[in-house]
Design a protein around this motif. Structure first.
Motif, PDB file in Angstrom:
ATOM      1  N   GLN A 365       0.849  -1.191   0.000  1.00 29.19           N
ATOM      2  CA  GLN A 365       0.000   0.000   0.000  1.00 29.19           C
ATOM      3  C   GLN A 365       0.886   1.243   0.000  1.00 29.19           C
ATOM      4  O   GLN A 365       1.802   1.367   0.816  1.00 29.19           O
ATOM      5  CB  GLN A 365      -0.893  -0.004   1.247  1.00 29.19           C
ATOM      6  N   PHE A 366       0.610   2.172  -0.915  1.00 30.50           N
ATOM      7  CA  PHE A 366       1.416   3.383  -1.004  1.00 30.50           C
ATOM      8  C   PHE A 366       1.100   4.327   0.154  1.00 30.50           C
ATOM      9  O   PHE A 366      -0.046   4.429   0.603  1.00 30.50           O
ATOM     10  CB  PHE A 366       1.175   4.100  -2.333  1.00 30.50           C
ATOM     11  N   THR A 367       2.123   5.042   0.613  1.00 34.65           N
ATOM     12  CA  THR A 367       1.924   6.033   1.668  1.00 34.65           C
ATOM     13  C   THR A 367       0.983   7.132   1.201  1.00 34.65           C
ATOM     14  O   THR A 367       0.113   7.584   1.944  1.00 34.65           O
ATOM     15  CB  THR A 367       3.277   6.638   2.084  1.00 34.65           C
ATOM     16  N   GLU A 368       1.135   7.554  -0.047  1.00 35.42           N
ATOM     17  CA  GLU A 368       0.243   8.526  -0.674  1.00 35.42           C
ATOM     18  C   GLU A 368      -0.174   7.983  -2.037  1.00 35.42           C
ATOM     19  O   GLU A 368       0.631   7.356  -2.732  1.00 35.42           O
ATOM     20  CB  GLU A 368       0.936   9.884  -0.853  1.00 35.42           C
ATOM     21  N   PRO A 369      -1.434   8.202  -2.455  1.00 34.21           N
ATOM     22  CA  PRO A 369      -1.866   7.732  -3.775  1.00 34.21           C
ATOM     23  C   PRO A 369      -0.967   8.277  -4.881  1.00 34.21           C
ATOM     24  O   PRO A 369      -0.511   9.426  -4.825  1.00 34.21           O
ATOM     25  CB  PRO A 369      -3.293   8.278  -3.891  1.00 34.21           C
ATOM     26  N   VAL A 370      -0.710   7.443  -5.890  1.00 40.07           N
ATOM     27  CA  VAL A 370       0.171   7.811  -6.999  1.00 40.07           C
ATOM     28  C   VAL A 370      -0.681   8.169  -8.212  1.00 40.07           C
ATOM     29  O   VAL A 370      -1.487   7.352  -8.677  1.00 40.07           O
ATOM     30  CB  VAL A 370       1.127   6.653  -7.347  1.00 40.07           C
ATOM     31  N   ALA A 371      -0.507   9.383  -8.732  1.00 39.30           N
ATOM     32  CA  ALA A 371      -1.296   9.851  -9.873  1.00 39.30           C
ATOM     33  C   ALA A 371      -0.844   9.152 -11.152  1.00 39.30           C
ATOM     34  O   ALA A 371       0.346   9.100 -11.464  1.00 39.30           O
ATOM     35  CB  ALA A 371      -1.155  11.361 -10.019  1.00 39.30           C
ATOM     36  N   ILE A 372      -1.820   8.613 -11.898  1.00 41.22           N
ATOM     37  CA  ILE A 372      -1.572   7.968 -13.186  1.00 41.22           C
ATOM     38  C   ILE A 372      -2.404   8.722 -14.220  1.00 41.22           C
ATOM     39  O   ILE A 372      -3.634   8.626 -14.226  1.00 41.22           O
ATOM     40  CB  ILE A 372      -1.964   6.479 -13.172  1.00 41.22           C
ATOM     41  N   GLY A 373      -1.736   9.500 -15.090  1.00 37.08           N
ATOM     42  CA  GLY A 373      -2.433  10.389 -16.004  1.00 37.08           C
ATOM     43  C   GLY A 373      -2.717   9.770 -17.357  1.00 37.08           C
ATOM     44  O   GLY A 373      -2.259   8.665 -17.684  1.00 37.08           O
ATOM     45  N   ALA A 374      -3.483  10.498 -18.160  1.00 33.36           N
ATOM     46  CA  ALA A 374      -3.843  10.053 -19.505  1.00 33.36           C
ATOM     47  C   ALA A 374      -2.588   9.762 -20.320  1.00 33.36           C
ATOM     48  O   ALA A 374      -1.596  10.488 -20.245  1.00 33.36           O
ATOM     49  CB  ALA A 374      -4.692  11.118 -20.191  1.00 33.36           C
ATOM     50  N   GLY A 375      -2.632   8.681 -21.092  1.00 31.71           N
ATOM     51  CA  GLY A 375      -1.502   8.281 -21.923  1.00 31.71           C
ATOM     52  C   GLY A 375      -0.509   7.379 -21.232  1.00 31.71           C
ATOM     53  O   GLY A 375       0.398   6.836 -21.880  1.00 31.71           O
ATOM     54  N   THR A 376      -0.646   7.193 -19.914  1.00 28.15           N
ATOM     55  CA  THR A 376       0.298   6.358 -19.167  1.00 28.15           C
ATOM     56  C   THR A 376      -0.006   4.879 -19.388  1.00 28.15           C
ATOM     57  O   THR A 376      -1.163   4.464 -19.437  1.00 28.15           O
ATOM     58  CB  THR A 376       0.229   6.675 -17.661  1.00 28.15           C
ATOM     59  N   ARG A 377       1.044   4.095 -19.502  1.00 25.49           N
ATOM     60  CA  ARG A 377       0.920   2.644 -19.607  1.00 25.49           C
ATOM     61  C   ARG A 377       1.651   2.015 -18.420  1.00 25.49           C
ATOM     62  O   ARG A 377       2.771   2.418 -18.091  1.00 25.49           O
ATOM     63  CB  ARG A 377       1.539   2.149 -20.917  1.00 25.49           C
ATOM     64  N   LEU A 378       1.023   1.045 -17.766  1.00 24.20           N
ATOM     65  CA  LEU A 378       1.671   0.309 -16.681  1.00 24.20           C
ATOM     66  C   LEU A 378       2.312  -0.950 -17.246  1.00 24.20           C
ATOM     67  O   LEU A 378       1.675  -1.704 -17.996  1.00 24.20           O
ATOM     68  CB  LEU A 378       0.661  -0.060 -15.597  1.00 24.20           C
ATOM     69  N   ASN A 379       3.574  -1.171 -16.886  1.00 20.27           N
ATOM     70  CA  ASN A 379       4.331  -2.310 -17.396  1.00 20.27           C
ATOM     71  C   ASN A 379       4.836  -3.181 -16.254  1.00 20.27           C
ATOM     72  O   ASN A 379       5.273  -2.670 -15.217  1.00 20.27           O
ATOM     73  CB  ASN A 379       5.533  -1.831 -18.224  1.00 20.27           C
ATOM     74  N   LEU A 380       4.789  -4.474 -16.470  1.00 24.89           N
ATOM     75  CA  LEU A 380       5.295  -5.460 -15.508  1.00 24.89           C
ATOM     76  C   LEU A 380       6.441  -6.222 -16.157  1.00 24.89           C
ATOM     77  O   LEU A 380       6.330  -6.659 -17.308  1.00 24.89           O
ATOM     78  CB  LEU A 380       4.167  -6.417 -15.116  1.00 24.89           C
ATOM     79  N   ALA A 381       7.529  -6.388 -15.424  1.00 24.83           N
ATOM     80  CA  ALA A 381       8.659  -7.205 -15.884  1.00 24.83           C
ATOM     81  C   ALA A 381       9.056  -8.141 -14.748  1.00 24.83           C
ATOM     82  O   ALA A 381       9.258  -7.699 -13.615  1.00 24.83           O
ATOM     83  CB  ALA A 381       9.840  -6.326 -16.285  1.00 24.83           C
ATOM     84  N   ALA A 382       9.147  -9.440 -15.051  1.00 26.03           N
ATOM     85  CA  ALA A 382       9.457 -10.431 -14.019  1.00 26.03           C
ATOM     86  C   ALA A 382      10.421 -11.468 -14.566  1.00 26.03           C
ATOM     87  O   ALA A 382      10.524 -11.666 -15.785  1.00 26.03           O
ATOM     88  CB  ALA A 382       8.176 -11.104 -13.530  1.00 26.03           C
ATOM     89  N   HIS A 383      11.142 -12.142 -13.651  1.00 27.10           N
ATOM     90  CA  HIS A 383      12.079 -13.198 -14.032  1.00 27.10           C
ATOM     91  C   HIS A 383      11.829 -14.440 -13.182  1.00 27.10           C
ATOM     92  O   HIS A 383      11.448 -14.335 -12.010  1.00 27.10           O
ATOM     93  CB  HIS A 383      13.527 -12.729 -13.865  1.00 27.10           C
ATOM     94  N   TYR A 384      12.081 -15.606 -13.803  1.00 34.27           N
ATOM     95  CA  TYR A 384      11.793 -16.896 -13.174  1.00 34.27           C
ATOM     96  C   TYR A 384      12.988 -17.826 -13.326  1.00 34.27           C
ATOM     97  O   TYR A 384      13.678 -17.813 -14.346  1.00 34.27           O
ATOM     98  CB  TYR A 384      10.557 -17.537 -13.819  1.00 34.27           C
ATOM     99  N   ASN A 385      13.196 -18.653 -12.302  1.00 31.05           N
ATOM    100  CA  ASN A 385      14.300 -19.620 -12.310  1.00 31.05           C
ATOM    101  C   ASN A 385      13.720 -21.030 -12.259  1.00 31.05           C
ATOM    102  O   ASN A 385      13.269 -21.491 -11.211  1.00 31.05           O
ATOM    103  CB  ASN A 385      15.221 -19.374 -11.116  1.00 31.05           C
ATOM    104  N   ASN A 386      13.730 -21.705 -13.405  1.00 31.89           N
ATOM    105  CA  ASN A 386      13.212 -23.071 -13.496  1.00 31.89           C
ATOM    106  C   ASN A 386      14.359 -24.064 -13.646  1.00 31.89           C
ATOM    107  O   ASN A 386      14.280 -25.015 -14.415  1.00 31.89           O
ATOM    108  CB  ASN A 386      12.240 -23.188 -14.673  1.00 31.89           C
ATOM    109  N   SER A 387      15.434 -23.806 -12.906  1.00 27.45           N
ATOM    110  CA  SER A 387      16.599 -24.694 -12.969  1.00 27.45           C
ATOM    111  C   SER A 387      16.838 -25.328 -11.601  1.00 27.45           C
ATOM    112  O   SER A 387      16.166 -25.009 -10.618  1.00 27.45           O
ATOM    113  CB  SER A 387      17.841 -23.912 -13.401  1.00 27.45           C
TER     114      SER A 387
END
Length: 514
Positions: A365-387
């Motif tokens: 939970q953020f301490t203060e709300p984060v403004a997300i304006g028009a044109g913004t894209r949210l991106n997720l990047a993750a890594h996995y170890n299957n070894s």
């Protein structure tokens, strides 16, 4: 002039005295011996005992001196490395509320205590012990929901189980808090509550002969509608700034529990969900945006496999404020970062988990709300170890891993909790005209503006059997209670009666004497 000079000199002398006193106290504090009764137990109470007490999820208790001394070296190592208390979000992104990791001073307390021979100290230094019971931290909920039967979990079990629980609300209802209360806390590792407005979960529950059902890979509610995340040691909070979750009438809630029995002998669990009705006007509805990749295969033996997910760009007029983010991976997950890329290309990191641990999933939970304006894209990047280099990998021999809801499957999801900037709900306006007791010994309240599912409050206490008039034309003008009102109203006692609408608006109070 002499008086002013005297006053000035007096203040200087006082300031010098206080400064010297502060330095003497600081010098004394830094040189005193660290004991369990003075410093150690206070850090344990503040950061550790919420899990490390008898009957909870931690494998040992740290309440008494003898218990703590037994694990003193392990505590120094775990706290010094940052492994305990668990906190996986890194710094440098949006500021997060409720950080549980220890300060440098807290870690030094354990280190100095062990180096000093783990002394117990003066019994008079001990603070009052904390109380651990089954009480709800936010107080008794307005509604408590439970699965219809207890579920058996055995030693060594490590899996997810879902339970469909009808909300049984009399109409659409706004909630300002949701909480989870396991009956067998030592085996419930974490839980998520989902909203199911389409009846998916009840059909799955009905088809399974055991209590609950196996959490499905393709259920819509699991991908789009989480409303609460619970981990041991976390205290639920009331939502702020007029925000609340909307639970439609007739909907069910789905309780998804990660059972993990790593000590003790397992047990029977019947985890409860507590719902807290809005009691102030709701201005904004809480919503969830899902960043999800559910079409992947992580090759066997791959130590650093990358997965990504993105949201569409925020449209014009769709600006919102993000309140928190809940990343979700399983045992192969290594790290995840969620960032916001604005229309002009500016990047802002929202949450980054560098050393993922599937056993400690939570909403950040953020301490203060984060403004997300028009044109913004949210991106997720993750890594996995299957070894084989991943000690958490549950699959031997190694195999390709795809999306799924069990611990030996994998997920790539982040849930973003948010409110829409453009939304400002028009509050209702209930008013009471009269309060009477009818010939059937029911309390009858008449007036106007009563919402479907509204409740009566008597001296602030909710009257649980409140009903609207069964005729649609009278429902907004008539509420009644057949039985519950009697526990709050004694003959000759004057009470305050209020109508609480489902959007949190309360009518002006009316005094009533029976």
């Amino acid at each position: 002039m002499k008086l002013q000079r005297f006053i000035s000199l007096s203040f200087i002398l006082i300031a010098l005295t206080l400064t010297c006193l502060d330095r003497r106290v600081a010098s004394w504090s830094s040189s005193e011996a660290v004991t369990f009764n003075n410093q150690v137990v206070r850090v344990l109470q503040r950061r550790c005992q919420v899990c490390h007490h008898d009957g909870d999820i931690a494998p040992f208790s740290l309440v008494t001196y003898s218990q703590a001394k037994l694990f003193a070296e392990a505590m120094r190592e775990a706290t010094g490395s940052g492994k305990m208390p668990p906190w996986k979000a890194g710094d440098g992104c949006a500021e997060i509320d409720g950080v549980t990791r220890l300060t440098t001073e807290d870690r030094e307390v354990f280190s100095k205590w062990v180096e000093g021979g783990t002394p117990e100290g003066n019994p008079e230094d001990l603070p009052p012990p904390l109380r651990f019971d089954d009480a709800w931290p936010l107080g008794e909920p307005d509604v408590v929901l439970e699965p219809d039967r207890k579920f058996q979990v055995n030693l060594g079990d490590d899996f997810y189980r879902c339970f469909s629980v009808p909300a049984d609300l009399r109409g659409d209802r706004f909630l300002t808090a949701i909480d989870v209360n396991p009956s067998a806390r030592s085996i419930v590792h974490h839980a998520t509550v989902y909203l199911d407005a389409k009846g998916e979960s009840q059909r799955l529950d009905d088809a399974d002969p055991l209590p609950g059902f196996q959490c499905p890979d393709d259920a819509q509610f699991a991908k789009t509608s989480p409303v609460y995340w619970w981990v041991p040691g976390q205290t639920s909070q009331f939502e702020k700034d007029g925000a609340a979750w909307l639970i439609p009438g007739g909907a069910s809630l789905v309780l998804k529990i990660h059972y993990h029995v790593h000590h003790g002998g397992g047990g029977l669990d019947r985890t409860a969900i507590g719902l807290y009705y809005a009691r102030k006007p709701v201005i904004k509805q809480l919503r969830v945006l899902s960043l999800i990749n559910d079409t992947f295969t992580i090759p066997a033996g791959e130590p650093n496999y990358a997965l990504n997910a993105s949201s569409p760009p925020v449209g014009s007029g769709g600006d919102f404020h993000a309140l928190g983010i809940a990343p979700h991976m399983q045992l192969l997950g290594q790290d995840m970062q969620i960032e916001a890329r604005s229309g002009d290309g500016t990047l802002r990191c929202l949450v980054e988990v560098k050393n993922w641990d599937a056993h400690w999933q939570r909403l950040y939970q953020f301490t203060e709300p984060v403004a997300i304006g028009a044109g913004t894209r949210l991106n997720l990047a993750a890594h996995y170890n299957n070894s084989r280099s991943n000690p958490e990998n549950p699959n031997f021999p190694l195999r390709n891993i795809g999306p799924g809801e069990q611990t030996d499957d994998e997920t790539c999801i982040a849930f973003v909790k948010y409110t829409l900037d453009a939304e400002s709900r028009q509050p209702s306006a209930p008013e009471i005209d009269s309060v009477t007791i009818d010939s059937d010994d029911r309390m009858v309240v008449t007036g106007r503006g009563f919402s479907a599912g509204a409740d009566l409050l008597i001296d602030g206490q909710r009257v649980r059997d409140t009903l609207n008039h069964r005729k649609k034309k009278k429902a907004a003008k008539h509420l009644n209670s057949a039985v519950d009102w009697k526990q709050f109203v004694a003959t000759g006692k004057r009470v305050s009666v209020v109508v609480l609408n489902t959007d949190g608006v309360q009518s002006p109070a009316v005094n009533f004497t029976h």
